[in-house]
Design a protein around this motif. Sequence first.
Motif, mmCIF file in Angstrom:
data_model
loop_
_atom_site.group_PDB
_atom_site.id
_atom_site.type_symbol
_atom_site.label_atom_id
_atom_site.label_comp_id
_atom_site.label_asym_id
_atom_site.label_seq_id
_atom_site.Cartn_x
_atom_site.Cartn_y
_atom_site.Cartn_z
ATOM 1 N N PRO A 172 -39.174 -34.000 -12.853
ATOM 2 C CA PRO A 172 -39.451 -32.773 -13.579
ATOM 3 C C PRO A 172 -38.332 -32.392 -14.555
ATOM 4 O O PRO A 172 -37.152 -32.659 -14.299
ATOM 5 N N ILE A 173 -38.744 -31.741 -15.639
ATOM 6 C CA ILE A 173 -37.791 -31.357 -16.673
ATOM 7 C C ILE A 173 -36.776 -30.352 -16.131
ATOM 8 O O ILE A 173 -35.593 -30.410 -16.488
ATOM 9 N N LYS A 174 -37.229 -29.445 -15.280
ATOM 10 C CA LYS A 174 -36.331 -28.431 -14.739
ATOM 11 C C LYS A 174 -35.516 -29.018 -13.594
ATOM 12 O O LYS A 174 -35.688 -28.707 -12.417
ATOM 13 N N SER A 175 -34.620 -29.908 -13.950
ATOM 14 C CA SER A 175 -33.758 -30.599 -13.000
ATOM 15 C C SER A 175 -32.343 -30.662 -13.562
ATOM 16 O O SER A 175 -32.139 -30.552 -14.776
ATOM 17 N N VAL A 176 -31.389 -30.845 -12.679
ATOM 18 C CA VAL A 176 -29.974 -30.929 -13.049
ATOM 19 C C VAL A 176 -29.363 -32.092 -12.281
ATOM 20 O O VAL A 176 -29.637 -32.269 -11.088
ATOM 21 N N SER A 177 -28.537 -32.875 -12.938
ATOM 22 C CA SER A 177 -27.837 -33.964 -12.253
ATOM 23 C C SER A 177 -26.404 -34.006 -12.746
ATOM 24 O O SER A 177 -26.064 -33.387 -13.761
ATOM 25 N N GLY A 178 -25.564 -34.749 -12.029
ATOM 26 C CA GLY A 178 -24.200 -34.850 -12.505
ATOM 27 C C GLY A 178 -23.203 -35.242 -11.439
ATOM 28 O O GLY A 178 -23.546 -35.860 -10.430
ATOM 29 N N ILE A 179 -21.956 -34.830 -11.669
ATOM 30 C CA ILE A 179 -20.832 -35.232 -10.823
ATOM 31 C C ILE A 179 -19.940 -34.036 -10.537
ATOM 32 O O ILE A 179 -19.819 -33.120 -11.359
ATOM 33 N N ILE A 180 -19.329 -34.050 -9.363
ATOM 34 C CA ILE A 180 -18.361 -33.043 -8.947
ATOM 35 C C ILE A 180 -17.192 -33.770 -8.299
ATOM 36 O O ILE A 180 -17.389 -34.672 -7.478
ATOM 37 N N GLY A 181 -15.990 -33.411 -8.661
ATOM 38 C CA GLY A 181 -14.816 -33.976 -8.006
ATOM 39 C C GLY A 181 -14.459 -33.174 -6.766
ATOM 40 O O GLY A 181 -14.592 -31.939 -6.761
ATOM 41 N N VAL A 182 -14.015 -33.847 -5.703
ATOM 42 C CA VAL A 182 -13.604 -33.154 -4.480
ATOM 43 C C VAL A 182 -12.244 -33.680 -4.034
ATOM 44 O O VAL A 182 -11.883 -34.825 -4.287
ATOM 45 N N GLY A 183 -11.501 -32.818 -3.377
ATOM 46 C CA GLY A 183 -10.180 -33.208 -2.896
ATOM 47 C C GLY A 183 -9.291 -31.998 -2.681
ATOM 48 O O GLY A 183 -9.681 -30.860 -2.946
ATOM 49 N N LYS A 184 -8.079 -32.238 -2.226
ATOM 50 C CA LYS A 184 -7.150 -31.149 -1.928
ATOM 51 C C LYS A 184 -6.508 -30.555 -3.174
ATOM 52 O O LYS A 184 -6.064 -29.407 -3.162
ATOM 53 N N LYS A 185 -6.462 -31.322 -4.257
ATOM 54 C CA LYS A 185 -5.723 -30.879 -5.441
ATOM 55 C C LYS A 185 -6.627 -30.512 -6.613
ATOM 56 O O LYS A 185 -6.148 -30.415 -7.744
ATOM 57 N N VAL A 186 -7.915 -30.310 -6.351
ATOM 58 C CA VAL A 186 -8.819 -29.926 -7.436
ATOM 59 C C VAL A 186 -9.268 -28.478 -7.219
ATOM 60 O O VAL A 186 -9.102 -27.923 -6.132
ATOM 61 N N ARG A 187 -9.842 -27.895 -8.240
ATOM 62 C CA ARG A 187 -10.316 -26.523 -8.117
ATOM 63 C C ARG A 187 -11.475 -26.291 -9.079
ATOM 64 O O ARG A 187 -11.640 -26.999 -10.070
ATOM 65 N N LYS A 188 -12.246 -25.276 -8.750
ATOM 66 C CA LYS A 188 -13.341 -24.870 -9.618
ATOM 67 C C LYS A 188 -12.850 -23.746 -10.514
ATOM 68 O O LYS A 188 -12.290 -22.759 -10.046
ATOM 69 N N LEU A 189 -13.065 -23.889 -11.815
ATOM 70 C CA LEU A 189 -12.634 -22.883 -12.771
ATOM 71 C C LEU A 189 -13.717 -21.822 -12.924
ATOM 72 O O LEU A 189 -14.912 -22.094 -12.841
ATOM 73 N N ASP A 190 -13.289 -20.585 -13.168
ATOM 74 C CA ASP A 190 -14.250 -19.497 -13.331
ATOM 75 C C ASP A 190 -15.077 -19.658 -14.598
ATOM 76 O O ASP A 190 -16.247 -19.330 -14.635
ATOM 77 N N TYR A 191 -14.449 -20.175 -15.634
ATOM 78 C CA TYR A 191 -15.145 -20.238 -16.921
ATOM 79 C C TYR A 191 -14.589 -21.408 -17.716
ATOM 80 O O TYR A 191 -13.393 -21.521 -17.887
ATOM 81 N N THR A 192 -15.449 -22.286 -18.191
ATOM 82 C CA THR A 192 -14.961 -23.524 -18.800
ATOM 83 C C THR A 192 -15.418 -23.745 -20.231
ATOM 84 O O THR A 192 -15.166 -24.783 -20.806
ATOM 85 N N CYS A 193 -16.115 -22.763 -20.830
ATOM 86 C CA CYS A 193 -16.638 -22.997 -22.182
ATOM 87 C C CYS A 193 -15.532 -23.218 -23.206
ATOM 88 O O CYS A 193 -15.759 -23.810 -24.250
#
Length: 217
Positions: free
Chosen positions: A179-200
């Motif tokens: 279906p078109i309404k789908s999302v795919s991709g990659i995420i890094g995981v580990g002790k030294k990574v973090r999710k940013l609040d805003y990345t634009c």
Amino acid sequence: MTQKILTYDDLRLTLADVYEQMGYRDALPDEATQRETQSVIDEVRPWLRPRFCYLVLPEQPAFDMGKIILRQLRGSQAYALFICTSGVEFEAYQQRLKEQGDIVRIFIADALGSVMAEKTADLMELHLQESIDKLGWQHTNRFSPGYCGWHVSQQQLLFPLFNGQTCGVTLTDSSLMMPIKSVSGIIGVGKKVRKLDYTCGLCDFKQCYKRRLKPAK
């Protein structure tokens, strides 16, 4: 490999989420549109089955993701590949609306489907985080082919890694997900990574949906 089938209520999306995707920010749509939006939601709620699946690899796949994404993945100890979708049931519903020529409902369903795919991806992230909490790991933002310099054709390298277990999502020859309404991709995981609040600010892709939804200053 982790797979999960959800319900509409699991997504916890709001009318405000849908209205924002429809282009309404500081004002509500007219009453007729509000009624029609609620009607669409009431119609799909009982049978909707969004899905997500993800797998975690110990080494970075040989994708050509570009310098922006590679920089954000730096320090990852493993890599989660994911596919999230509003579901084949919703895709069939959208097709029925197109056959009926119901322009208003087509517009509403398009917005609803986009929100559902992103909410499903949000739940996938939460599930992933729960699975890595015991390791003391965090995760990066999620990155998808077609954004931040990662060409959409790289879907053809990502999907085979799931060995056919893709939550019912397939690829066309042009790497469009169905279906078109789908999302795919990659995420890094580990002790030294973090999710940013805003990345634009990291990306110069002007048509990104996240950029479109950024509140006006």
